[in-house]
Design a protein around this motif. Structure first.
Motif, short mmCIF file in Angstrom:
data_model
loop_
_atom_site.label_atom_id
_atom_site.label_comp_id
_atom_site.label_asym_id
_atom_site.label_seq_id
_atom_site.Cartn_x
_atom_site.Cartn_y
_atom_site.Cartn_z
N VAL A 53 -16.92 65.06 -5.45
CA VAL A 53 -17.37 66.16 -4.58
C VAL A 53 -18.66 66.78 -5.13
O VAL A 53 -19.60 67.06 -4.37
CB VAL A 53 -16.26 67.24 -4.48
N SER A 54 -18.73 67.00 -6.43
CA SER A 54 -19.91 67.60 -7.04
C SER A 54 -21.14 66.72 -6.84
O SER A 54 -22.24 67.21 -6.55
CB SER A 54 -19.68 67.85 -8.53
N LEU A 55 -20.98 65.40 -7.01
CA LEU A 55 -22.09 64.48 -6.80
C LEU A 55 -22.56 64.49 -5.35
O LEU A 55 -23.76 64.41 -5.06
CB LEU A 55 -21.68 63.05 -7.20
N THR A 56 -21.61 64.63 -4.41
CA THR A 56 -21.97 64.68 -3.00
C THR A 56 -22.74 65.95 -2.67
O THR A 56 -23.71 65.93 -1.90
CB THR A 56 -20.71 64.58 -2.12
N PHE A 57 -22.32 67.09 -3.25
CA PHE A 57 -23.08 68.33 -3.08
C PHE A 57 -24.50 68.16 -3.62
O PHE A 57 -25.48 68.60 -3.01
CB PHE A 57 -22.40 69.49 -3.81
N LEU A 58 -24.63 67.52 -4.77
CA LEU A 58 -25.93 67.32 -5.39
C LEU A 58 -26.82 66.44 -4.51
O LEU A 58 -28.01 66.74 -4.31
CB LEU A 58 -25.77 66.69 -6.78
N ILE A 59 -26.26 65.37 -3.98
CA ILE A 59 -27.01 64.47 -3.11
C ILE A 59 -27.45 65.21 -1.84
O ILE A 59 -28.60 65.07 -1.39
CB ILE A 59 -26.17 63.23 -2.75
N ALA A 60 -26.56 66.02 -1.27
CA ALA A 60 -26.90 66.79 -0.06
C ALA A 60 -28.04 67.77 -0.35
O ALA A 60 -28.92 67.99 0.48
CB ALA A 60 -25.67 67.55 0.44
N LEU A 61 -28.03 68.34 -1.57
CA LEU A 61 -29.08 69.28 -1.95
C LEU A 61 -30.42 68.57 -2.15
O LEU A 61 -31.47 69.03 -1.69
CB LEU A 61 -28.67 70.00 -3.24
N LEU A 62 -30.37 67.41 -2.81
CA LEU A 62 -31.60 66.68 -3.11
C LEU A 62 -32.21 66.05 -1.86
O LEU A 62 -33.45 65.89 -1.78
CB LEU A 62 -31.31 65.59 -4.15
#
Length: 254
Positions: A183-192
């Motif tokens: 989930v954290s990696l997906t949030f990071l990808i969405a942000l980037l």
């Protein structure tokens, strides 16, 4: 400094409940962050950032206390990851509050069922494996959507199916670490990638406090699961779920 200590206390109390009863760290922490005016997506992202540390500490403590059913753990992980990634993708595009009434109703029904069941003979049988995929996927999805939901959905569902409290709670807590990473990696990808725009620096103090409190409390919570008898433990879980349901329903009505 006072805010940091406050969030540390919240993190410790939430982790004590979560590590001992298999749920509530995300729900409690999310409730506090939302009450301070943080948006649902930012609250979920902040909590999952904190849970990278607290779930690692909790999973390690449950491992040390031999509370993990490994076949159940490996069954939970892939479906929980899929649900968590899907929930994060949805949350970064819509308002996650639309699913809250359904979660509250589900929690209330399951909580009452577990309280009633705690007064009967608790079956000593393995969890039926066919129910694990939908529970894990739903739990991962709702956890990402609301900042908490993995424990209430998955733990309560597995206990309702007859799982032994000690091993259900230990396995669910250990699997949560892998789901949290996804989930954290997906949030990071969405942000980037620009799908989601948010300034997370304002939540750094809260995240730090939640991490400190959660990591300190994790070993004590895992030990409590090992020594508390099954019936009182199941009863406590049921009461907690009902309380969470009532809280969510009252928040929706206000």
């Amino acid at each position: 400094m006072l805010d940091f200590l406050l969030f540390a206390v919240v993190g410790a109390l939430a982790q004590l409940v979560d590590g001992a009863l298999g749920m509530a760290y995300g729900v409690v922490s999310s409730s506090v962050l939302l009450a301070t005016g943080v948006s649902p997506a930012q609250a979920s992202a902040s909590i999952h950032a904190a849970e990278l540390f607290t779930t690692a500490a909790s999973g390690g403590a449950h491992l040390a206390n031999r509370n993990i059913d490994w076949p159940l753990f490996w069954r939970l992980v892939p479906f929980g990851v899929v649900g968590g990634v899907a929930g994060t993708y949805v949350l970064t595009g819509i308002d996650g509050s639309v699913v809250r009434p359904y979660v509250a109703a589900y929690l209330g029904i399951i909580g009452l069922y577990l309280i009633v069941r705690s007064f009967r003979k608790i079956p000593q049988k393995p969890v039926p494996l066919h129910i694990v995929p939908p529970l894990a996927a739903t739990g991962g999805f709702l956890d990402a959507i609301g900042g908490g939901g993995w424990g209430p959905v998955v733990t309560s569902g597995l206990l309702g199916a007859g799982g032994q409290p000690r091993y259900v709670i230990g396995s669910v807590n250990a699997a949560e670490f892998v789901v949290t990473v996804a989930v954290s990696l997906t949030f990071l990808i969405a942000l980037l990638t620009g799908r989601w725009q948010a300034d997370m620096t304002g939540n750094a103090l809260a995240v730090g406090g939640l991490i400190l409190g959660g990591v300190v409390a994790a070993p004590l919570a895992a030990y409590a699961v090992r020594i508390i008898p099954e019936k009182p433990l199941l009863r406590l879980v049921g009461i907690l779920i009902c309380a969470l349901a009532l809280y969510q329903i009252s928040a929706l009505l206000i």
